[in-house]
Structures are given as C-alpha cells and as structure tokens.
Design a protein around this motif. Structure first.
Motif, mmCIF file in Angstrom:
data_model
loop_
_atom_site.group_PDB
_atom_site.id
_atom_site.type_symbol
_atom_site.label_atom_id
_atom_site.label_comp_id
_atom_site.label_asym_id
_atom_site.label_seq_id
_atom_site.Cartn_x
_atom_site.Cartn_y
_atom_site.Cartn_z
ATOM 1 N N SER B 129 0.908 -1.302 0.045
ATOM 2 C CA SER B 129 0.065 0.255 0.128
ATOM 3 C C SER B 129 0.933 1.207 0.057
ATOM 4 O O SER B 129 2.007 1.233 0.483
ATOM 5 C CB SER B 129 -0.805 0.041 1.244
ATOM 6 N N VAL B 130 0.425 2.243 -0.642
ATOM 7 C CA VAL B 130 1.123 3.483 -0.440
ATOM 8 C C VAL B 130 0.169 4.543 0.355
ATOM 9 O O VAL B 130 -0.643 5.254 -0.091
ATOM 10 C CB VAL B 130 1.150 4.132 -2.121
ATOM 11 N N PRO B 131 0.936 4.600 1.724
ATOM 12 C CA PRO B 131 -0.295 5.391 2.371
ATOM 13 C C PRO B 131 -0.139 7.158 2.095
ATOM 14 O O PRO B 131 1.029 7.346 1.601
ATOM 15 C CB PRO B 131 0.387 5.052 3.865
ATOM 16 N N ILE B 132 -1.145 7.500 2.483
ATOM 17 C CA ILE B 132 -1.216 9.222 2.270
ATOM 18 C C ILE B 132 -1.268 9.866 3.664
ATOM 19 O O ILE B 132 -2.262 9.258 4.314
ATOM 20 C CB ILE B 132 -2.454 9.422 1.461
ATOM 21 N N SER B 133 -0.471 10.684 3.780
ATOM 22 C CA SER B 133 -0.676 11.487 5.009
ATOM 23 C C SER B 133 -1.354 12.858 4.940
ATOM 24 O O SER B 133 -1.045 13.647 4.043
ATOM 25 C CB SER B 133 0.868 11.630 5.601
ATOM 26 N N LEU B 134 -2.138 13.184 5.655
ATOM 27 C CA LEU B 134 -3.031 14.430 5.843
ATOM 28 C C LEU B 134 -2.748 15.144 7.011
ATOM 29 O O LEU B 134 -3.312 14.672 8.022
ATOM 30 C CB LEU B 134 -4.470 13.852 5.619
ATOM 31 N N PRO B 135 -1.874 16.131 6.928
ATOM 32 C CA PRO B 135 -1.567 16.860 8.062
ATOM 33 C C PRO B 135 -2.644 17.944 8.487
ATOM 34 O O PRO B 135 -3.361 18.679 7.403
ATOM 35 C CB PRO B 135 -0.127 17.449 7.770
ATOM 36 N N PHE B 136 -2.927 18.236 9.518
ATOM 37 C CA PHE B 136 -3.778 19.333 9.899
ATOM 38 C C PHE B 136 -3.394 20.226 11.156
ATOM 39 O O PHE B 136 -2.654 19.570 12.040
ATOM 40 C CB PHE B 136 -5.309 18.765 10.664
ATOM 41 N N ASP B 137 -3.596 21.357 11.205
ATOM 42 C CA ASP B 137 -3.556 22.100 12.427
ATOM 43 C C ASP B 137 -5.061 22.733 12.882
ATOM 44 O O ASP B 137 -5.686 22.899 12.039
ATOM 45 C CB ASP B 137 -2.710 23.712 11.936
ATOM 46 N N THR B 138 -4.989 22.395 14.277
ATOM 47 C CA THR B 138 -6.233 22.768 14.914
ATOM 48 C C THR B 138 -5.797 23.618 16.157
ATOM 49 O O THR B 138 -4.986 23.804 16.506
ATOM 50 C CB THR B 138 -6.937 21.431 15.122
ATOM 51 N N ASP B 139 -6.864 24.281 16.368
ATOM 52 C CA ASP B 139 -7.031 24.852 17.764
ATOM 53 C C ASP B 139 -6.354 24.118 18.885
ATOM 54 O O ASP B 139 -5.842 24.701 20.026
ATOM 55 C CB ASP B 139 -8.334 25.491 18.274
#
Lengths: 162, 162
Positions: B129-139
């Motif tokens: 599998s070729v995993p995808i990374s989703l970064p987020f900035d939150t409060d």
C-alpha cells in the motif's frame, strides 16, 4: 471473550509455526491482557470486522522477528528493515487468516496488517473489550498473540458522525 | 491511492473538529507517508475491510491528546491515562466512521480502534500500500491522519493458511 473465539488463534499460530516455519511451538498460559503494558519491541496489528470486530496483535522481540525473517527468506537482515516489517506483517496475516477460516460462522473480514516498531510502545485496546493474551515459546523465540474482539452491535458504527 | 478515497477523510476530520470539538481546523498539504518515520507520541489505529482494506492512523502529540480529552470531558488529565486512550480511540472512530459513511459504494466496515502510546514508535504500512498522510493544524494542536488502503482482491485473504 468467548473461548470459541480464542481456540482458532491458538491453532492458527501453532499451524503457521509448525507448517510454514518448521519451528516447534509450545503454548503458555493464556491470560487477560494488562492494558498499557508494553510487550515486545515489534508488533503486527490486523483489524477484524464482521459479527465481531476489533484488533489482533502479534508481538515479538527484535531477535524473534529477525529469526523468523531469516527462516522465511533464507538470509538474516541486520536491522528492523522493510523485509522484517513485511515478514512480521505476513506472519500476522497468516495467523489472522488461519483463525478467520475457522470462524466462518461469524463472517469475519480481515484488513491489511500494520507493523509497529519501538522500544517502549504500549498498545491499548478499547476499554469496552477485554483482550486475551496468548503467549508462546518457539524455536525462533517467544511471541505473544493478543486478541481484542467485541461483538458488533448493529448501528454502533453509525454513531461515528455519519 | 484514488483521490475519491482521500477526500472523505479530509471532510470527516474537519467535521469532527468543528462540530464535535468546536475547534477551528486547517488542512496542510497531503503527502506520501514516509515509512518508518515516527509521527507523534500517540496514535489511534482502526482497520478497514470491504472492497478496500487497510488501516487508518490518527497521530497526535501528547499535548494535543490532552487538549482534546479536556475539550470532550471538561477536565484535563495529567497523563496519558485510560481516559485519554479512550478519547483518542473515540476520535479515531469518529473520523473513520464519518469517512466510511461517505464511501458507501465500497461497502467498507471498520473495526474497533486501538491506541499506541510511545515516544519513538514507528508505524509501517505494508509495502503493497502507498499510504497518504494528511496533516492538519487545529486550535487543540496539530494532528495527522494517515490512510493506507488497498483494493481487496477476492481470495487474497485465503492465502493466509486457511
């Protein structure tokens, strides 16, 4: 957790070691998995869904992981590289797949294995499940199979914001 | 991995933070997940099966995990205790469940979440599998959602020794 869910994992683990790896294997005493207790350095995880859902974790020391990789590939890696990770994933998949085949009545599906490496990682099952830990001694080193499955209630997943 | 598999996880993560946690959230640039790169200290994992199978990992720092627990329970735990573990598991379940609801055509099932704590743990997806990374900035702090799903081919699980 019901004993008829546990025995297939015992059998599958013994089958994989004896038939695929040509290793002797002896089961220890199953017990309740203590949350937050780190097991060995390497863990293969695979998710189950169906009438029961949850996670099965195959934990092994660095040395056992290297021994199993050497036994499967004929060459001993020097460190926990991609080959070792793939071997631990495949071992986890074989144990989970073997157990699943014996649990046809529950219509279980398994996912893809994921492998965790780290000296002090702790794996916690959800507090709703009471995971069972199955320790084994093998010619290739000690391993531990932790099973955390809970009955899937219709609609519980739908609380997840859908 | 197909983009129509990724967007529901983006939407579900934003929905959970805005609607359940009352927190602002901004998405960063999605990228390929580099294997063996440890993310944050705490990870919630949940398995998927169905037309696609694999694992989704929600990673967060210790501080983000404590902030989210405080936001959900109204009280800040002093350490990574059972309440934090259950909160991270529930967060993972909400994100996975929200994405699953948007992916009805793939008939996905999700398992129970498992939580890993450890300063230097590395999570490896199978090399298939070729995993995808989703970064987020939150409060409440930064989080990262890694998605490793692969098309389930009929019969692949049966190679697992059944």
């Amino acid at each position: 957790m019901r004993v008829e869910l546990i025995n297939p994992f015992l059998t599958a683990t013994c089958d994989v070691f004896r038939m695929m790896l040509g290793s002797e294997i002896h089961r220890g005493t199953p017990g309740l998995k203590q949350s937050h207790t780190p097991e060995f350095e390497v863990s293969g995880l695979i998710g189950f869904s169906g009438s029961y859902h949850g996670m099965v974790v195959v934990s092994l020391s660095r040395n056992t992981a290297l021994n199993i990789t050497e036994s499967m590939l004929g060459q001993r890696p020097e460190e926990l590289d991609d080959e070792v990770v793939d071997t631990v994933g495949e071992l986890t998949n074989m144990i989970a797949g073997g157990a699943k085949a014996q649990l046809e009545q529950y219509q279980l599906s398994i996912g893809l294995p994921t492998v965790i490496c780290g000296k002090h990682h702790a794996i916690s099952f959800p507090s709703s499940s009471v995971p069972i830990s199955l320790p084994f001694d093998t010619d290739l080193g000690p391993i531990c199979v932790d099973i955390g499955l809970a009955e899937a209630k219709a609609g519980t997943e739908a609380t997840a914001g859908g």
